[in-house]
Design a protein around this motif. Structure first.
Motif, PDB file in Angstrom:
ATOM      1  N   UNK A   1       0.846  -1.186   0.000  1.00 20.54           N
ATOM      2  CA  UNK A   1       0.000   0.000   0.000  1.00 20.54           C
ATOM      3  C   UNK A   1       0.886   1.242   0.000  1.00 20.54           C
ATOM      4  N   UNK A   2       0.838   2.004  -1.091  1.00 24.34           N
ATOM      5  CA  UNK A   2       1.680   3.189  -1.228  1.00 24.34           C
ATOM      6  C   UNK A   2       0.890   4.492  -1.083  1.00 24.34           C
ATOM      7  N   UNK A   3      -0.311   4.432  -0.528  1.00 26.53           N
ATOM      8  CA  UNK A   3      -1.103   5.655  -0.407  1.00 26.53           C
ATOM      9  C   UNK A   3      -0.479   6.654   0.568  1.00 26.53           C
ATOM     10  N   UNK A   4       0.350   6.177   1.480  1.00 29.04           N
ATOM     11  CA  UNK A   4       0.980   7.084   2.443  1.00 29.04           C
ATOM     12  C   UNK A   4       1.834   8.121   1.741  1.00 29.04           C
ATOM     13  N   UNK A   5       2.431   7.765   0.604  1.00 26.82           N
ATOM     14  CA  UNK A   5       3.305   8.717  -0.089  1.00 26.82           C
ATOM     15  C   UNK A   5       2.505   9.909  -0.602  1.00 26.82           C
ATOM     16  N   UNK A   6       1.241   9.678  -0.978  1.00 21.25           N
ATOM     17  CA  UNK A   6       0.404  10.785  -1.434  1.00 21.25           C
ATOM     18  C   UNK A   6       0.090  11.735  -0.289  1.00 21.25           C
ATOM     19  N   UNK A   7      -0.103  11.204   0.900  1.00 24.68           N
ATOM     20  CA  UNK A   7      -0.351  12.062   2.066  1.00 24.68           C
ATOM     21  C   UNK A   7       0.885  12.878   2.413  1.00 24.68           C
ATOM     22  N   UNK A   8       2.046  12.266   2.329  1.00 24.58           N
ATOM     23  CA  UNK A   8       3.295  12.990   2.618  1.00 24.58           C
ATOM     24  C   UNK A   8       3.506  14.096   1.590  1.00 24.58           C
ATOM     25  N   UNK A   9       3.323  13.774   0.305  1.00 25.51           N
ATOM     26  CA  UNK A   9       3.477  14.799  -0.729  1.00 25.51           C
ATOM     27  C   UNK A   9       2.469  15.932  -0.537  1.00 25.51           C
ATOM     28  N   UNK A  10       1.244  15.571  -0.186  1.00 22.74           N
ATOM     29  CA  UNK A  10       0.236  16.600   0.061  1.00 22.74           C
ATOM     30  C   UNK A  10       0.618  17.505   1.220  1.00 22.74           C
ATOM     31  N   UNK A  11       1.146  16.910   2.291  1.00 23.33           N
ATOM     32  CA  UNK A  11       1.567  17.701   3.450  1.00 23.33           C
ATOM     33  C   UNK A  11       2.717  18.640   3.088  1.00 23.33           C
ATOM     34  N   UNK A  12       3.654  18.157   2.274  1.00 22.29           N
ATOM     35  CA  UNK A  12       4.776  18.997   1.847  1.00 22.29           C
ATOM     36  C   UNK A  12       4.274  20.167   1.007  1.00 22.29           C
ATOM     37  N   UNK A  13       3.341  19.901   0.104  1.00 27.28           N
ATOM     38  CA  UNK A  13       2.787  20.976  -0.737  1.00 27.28           C
ATOM     39  C   UNK A  13       2.047  21.995   0.115  1.00 27.28           C
ATOM     40  N   UNK A  14       1.248  21.535   1.058  1.00 28.97           N
ATOM     41  CA  UNK A  14       0.511  22.460   1.924  1.00 28.97           C
ATOM     42  C   UNK A  14       1.477  23.288   2.769  1.00 28.97           C
ATOM     43  N   UNK A  15       2.482  22.650   3.348  1.00 34.30           N
ATOM     44  CA  UNK A  15       3.468  23.385   4.157  1.00 34.30           C
ATOM     45  C   UNK A  15       4.218  24.407   3.300  1.00 34.30           C
ATOM     46  N   UNK A  16       4.586  23.996   2.085  1.00 34.54           N
ATOM     47  CA  UNK A  16       5.265  24.934   1.177  1.00 34.54           C
ATOM     48  C   UNK A  16       4.365  26.090   0.805  1.00 34.54           C
ATOM     49  N   UNK A  17       3.090  25.818   0.600  1.00 36.49           N
ATOM     50  CA  UNK A  17       2.146  26.879   0.277  1.00 36.49           C
ATOM     51  C   UNK A  17       1.959  27.858   1.418  1.00 36.49           C
ATOM     52  N   UNK A  18       1.891  27.332   2.619  1.00 36.16           N
ATOM     53  CA  UNK A  18       1.753  28.209   3.787  1.00 36.16           C
ATOM     54  C   UNK A  18       2.970  29.114   3.915  1.00 36.16           C
ATOM     55  N   UNK A  19       4.160  28.528   3.718  1.00 35.34           N
ATOM     56  CA  UNK A  19       5.390  29.326   3.766  1.00 35.34           C
ATOM     57  C   UNK A  19       5.385  30.387   2.678  1.00 35.34           C
ATOM     58  N   UNK A  20       4.932  30.030   1.479  1.00 32.87           N
ATOM     59  CA  UNK A  20       4.863  30.987   0.378  1.00 32.87           C
ATOM     60  C   UNK A  20       3.908  32.125   0.708  1.00 32.87           C
ATOM     61  N   UNK A  21       2.768  31.796   1.258  1.00 28.10           N
ATOM     62  CA  UNK A  21       1.791  32.828   1.622  1.00 28.10           C
ATOM     63  C   UNK A  21       2.362  33.746   2.691  1.00 28.10           C
ATOM     64  N   UNK A  22       3.031  33.190   3.668  1.00 22.37           N
ATOM     65  CA  UNK A  22       3.631  34.023   4.730  1.00 22.37           C
ATOM     66  C   UNK A  22       4.665  34.967   4.139  1.00 22.37           C
ATOM     67  N   UNK A  23       5.512  34.440   3.237  1.00 25.05           N
ATOM     68  CA  UNK A  23       6.544  35.284   2.635  1.00 25.05           C
ATOM     69  C   UNK A  23       5.944  36.377   1.749  1.00 25.05           C
ATOM     70  N   UNK A  24       4.868  36.075   1.049  1.00 25.42           N
ATOM     71  CA  UNK A  24       4.276  37.063   0.159  1.00 25.42           C
ATOM     72  C   UNK A  24       3.456  38.118   0.894  1.00 25.42           C
ATOM     73  N   UNK A  25       2.952  37.787   2.055  1.00 25.46           N
ATOM     74  CA  UNK A  25       2.068  38.731   2.744  1.00 25.46           C
ATOM     75  C   UNK A  25       2.727  39.458   3.912  1.00 25.46           C
ATOM     76  N   UNK A  26       3.938  39.127   4.224  1.00 28.78           N
ATOM     77  CA  UNK A  26       4.573  39.816   5.362  1.00 28.78           C
ATOM     78  C   UNK A  26       4.846  41.280   5.008  1.00 28.78           C
TER      79      UNK A  26
END
Length: 184
Positions: A152-177
């Motif tokens: 079962x490799x579905x865990x990799x999709x959750x990890x990738x999703x978490x990385x994308x969300x974390x990266x997006x949050x960081x991007x939003x913080x950098x753009x709005x500061x």
């Protein structure tokens, strides 16, 4: 006199949020995990036939992978005697195993194939030759090699999703500061 153009901080924020949300939804979507399955056989599972046929046919729900060693079929009679004669022949969704010898009683079929999605699939069924009065005297012949299990490799999709969300949050913080203002 200095004229400054003021950009609304909401525009980059909204754009970044839209891109982030789209990427997160695309990456976290779980891929289909339906493996091919045995949909029929000749002789059929649990059938009672008069004599051992010259071949066994297995029909699957999808085209199987035809790689060396990927397809294995073991056919044994009630005494544990091997009845398969030669290598199985794969033709799209149909697998044909030549049979030899004579059998009376329960005939057991063990099969292992590689599904079109690359995952191994295996199963077992039996049919009866003659009146079925012969009692099993041996043990079943196991398939050669280690047991194959789907991973079962579905865990990799959750990890990738978490990385994308974390990266997006960081991007939003950098753009709005708030940036320090420059005075001319």
């Amino acid at each position: 006199m200095s004229h400054r153009i003021h950009n609304s901080p909401r525009t980059p924020f909204a754009a970044a949020l839209a891109v982030l949300l789209g990427l997160a939804l695309a990456l976290v979507a779980t891929p289909a995990s339906a493996h091919d399955e045995l949909i029929g056989s000749t002789p059929a599972a649990d059938a009672q036939i008069d004599a051992l046929p010259a071949e066994l046919q297995l029909t699957f729900s999808g085209v199987l992978m035809d790689e060396p060693g990927a397809t294995q079929v073991v056919v044994t009679d009630a005494a544990g005697t091997a009845l398969a004669a030669g290598d199985p022949v794969l033709d799209g969704t149909r697998l044909t195993q030549p049979l030899a010898g004579s059998a009376s009683g329960t005939v057991t079929v063990l099969w292992r194939v590689v599904s079109s999605d690359g995952h191994p699939v295996s199963g077992e069924f039996s049919f009866t030759v003659g009146d079925g009065s012969v009692a099993p005297t041996g043990t079943q012949t196991p398939l050669p090699g280690p047991p194959m299990q789907a991973v079962d490799m579905t865990w990799i999709w959750w990890v990738l999703g978490a990385v994308v969300v974390a990266g997006g949050i960081l991007l939003v913080i950098l753009l709005t500061r708030k940036r320090p203002s420059r005075e001319d």
